[in-house]
Design an enzyme around this catalytic site. Structure first.
Site, short mmCIF file in Angstrom:
data_model
loop_
_atom_site.label_atom_id
_atom_site.label_comp_id
_atom_site.label_asym_id
_atom_site.label_seq_id
_atom_site.Cartn_x
_atom_site.Cartn_y
_atom_site.Cartn_z
N HIS A 226 -11.34 -31.44 20.04
CA HIS A 226 -11.98 -30.56 19.07
C HIS A 226 -13.27 -29.95 19.62
O HIS A 226 -13.49 -28.74 19.50
CB HIS A 226 -12.29 -31.34 17.80
CG HIS A 226 -12.94 -30.53 16.73
ND1 HIS A 226 -12.22 -29.93 15.72
CD2 HIS A 226 -14.24 -30.20 16.51
CE1 HIS A 226 -13.05 -29.26 14.93
NE2 HIS A 226 -14.29 -29.42 15.39
N HIS A 241 -16.59 -25.74 21.31
CA HIS A 241 -18.04 -25.73 21.43
C HIS A 241 -18.53 -25.96 22.87
O HIS A 241 -19.70 -26.25 23.08
CB HIS A 241 -18.64 -26.81 20.51
CG HIS A 241 -18.33 -26.61 19.07
ND1 HIS A 241 -18.81 -25.53 18.35
CD2 HIS A 241 -17.56 -27.32 18.21
CE1 HIS A 241 -18.37 -25.60 17.11
NE2 HIS A 241 -17.61 -26.67 16.99
N LYS A 285 -12.59 -16.15 14.87
CA LYS A 285 -13.54 -17.17 14.42
C LYS A 285 -14.86 -16.45 14.20
O LYS A 285 -15.50 -15.97 15.14
CB LYS A 285 -13.70 -18.32 15.41
CG LYS A 285 -14.52 -19.46 14.82
CD LYS A 285 -14.41 -20.76 15.59
CE LYS A 285 -15.11 -21.89 14.80
NZ LYS A 285 -15.10 -23.18 15.52
#
Length: 348
Positions: A226, A241, A285
């Site tokens: 993730h 990220h 996004k």
């Protein structure tokens, strides 16, 4: 010639000097002074007894309320974490090579739909990115993990023995870095880690690579996937990220950078904190944050520390002169808290 005293019977020896102080007055004054001294002594004794009772009461409270099964370490102060992360970033600047040039281009907002950045965000020195030099070894080992996982969280993951070995090799390399060594010492001081290397490896492996389900009971997610890679769930982009993965996906044509929403320049040139907008596999996004130019060990250190000490709450950190927060959330999987997400926040 002397005269006998008897010739002058009314003249005797001179009288003795008389005292000017009344005996009654002296006795009263002394009594008042004695009473004052007694009162002071009583006040002193009373205060000492009160303090002793408070101390005894506190110890009795601790004795009867202490529960070793729920003995949570003291929460770190904001000052402690700021001091620690500032010193951690000093190590980062000493050991992390300059790897990326950033082309910010147009500024955008989360509500916009157009493309404000016709060119890629990152231009990276590919030789350094693939180098086996100590300074970039953790990046090399992290990149080997990028093809080990499924994008769709509803696809069941089958992690092979070789892939597990790659995970372990990456974590061992991270544990060898000065940045993570310093982090583990801090976590040991805070009572959430030990100084045993095998124990530290298990801690990181459980936190970041244990598989769990994000829905439909299908085990197809992990904290590492993730945060340091990306996931897709029901047509929504999750995570992403990490700048190294971001660059890989740009290079492969899977990711289209559409402009920056906000940015902070950290102490070292080429180190940034960014909020940005992009599309990934043609899915937009609208808002995402990531570090740019930082090492895997620094990011893993910051996220691990904040997850263990401040999960679910903004974790204030300081890199160089810049103060900001790390956000972490846990995913409850069969009673065990897993890393659901971790990312830097640029919210003022």
């Amino acid at each position: 010639m002397s005269t006998p005293a008897s010739i002058y019977p009314d003249i005797g020896p001179p009288p003795l000097a008389q005292s000017t102080t009344s005996p009654t007055y002296t006795t009263t004054q002394q009594r008042m002074e004695d009473d004052e001294r007694c009162a002071k002594i009583k006040r002193f004794v009373g205060g000492a007894v009160l303090i002793a009772l408070v101390i005894i009461g506190w110890h009795l409270y601790e004795h009867f309320t202490y529960d070793p099964l729920h003995n949570v370490p003291e929460s770190p102060t904001e000052h402690e974490i700021h001091e620690f992360t500032r010193s951690l970033y000093e190590l980062e600047m000493q050991h992390n090579p300059y790897l990326a040039k950033v082309n910010f281009q147009g500024r955008t907002k989360a509500s916009y739909r157009d493309d404000r950045a016709p060119h890629p965000l990152l231009q990276v020195n590919e030789d350094l990115l693939a180098s086996e030099a100590v300074e970039s070894r953790t990046i090399v080992l992290m990149r080997r993990l990028f093809d080990n996982y499924e994008l769709d969280t509803h696809t069941v993951e089958h992690v092979t023995e070789e892939e597990q070995q790659e995970e372990d090799e990456f974590l061992r390399a991270v544990l060898d870095t000065p940045v993570m060594k310093k982090t583990m010492k801090f976590l040991e001081f805070k009572g959430v880690a030990t100084n045993n290397r095998d124990s530290q490896l298990r801690l990181l492996k459980d936190m970041w690579f244990s598989q769990y389900s994000r829905g439909q009971g299908r085990i197809g997610s992990s904290g590492f996937e993730h945060v340091f890679m990306a996931e897709i769930r029901d047509g929504t982009i999750l995570g992403l990220h990490n700048w190294v993965y971001f660059h890989e996906q740009e290079k492969q044509g899977h990711l289209n950078y559409k402009g920056h929403i906000d940015k902070l320049n950290l102490e070292k040139d080429g180190h940034y904190l960014m909020a940005l907008r992009f599309s990934f596999h043609n899915i937009n996004k609208a808002y995402n944050t990531l570090f740019v130019g930082t090492s895997p060990e620094l990011e893993l250190s910051l996220y691990t520390m904040c997850f263990l000490l401040s999960v679910g709450q903004p974790c204030g950190v300081q890199l160089g002169h810049v103060k900001f927060s790390i956000i972490t959330h846990a995913w409850d999987w069969h009673g065990k808290k897993m890393v659901a997400t971790a990312y830097p926040s640029l919210d003022k």
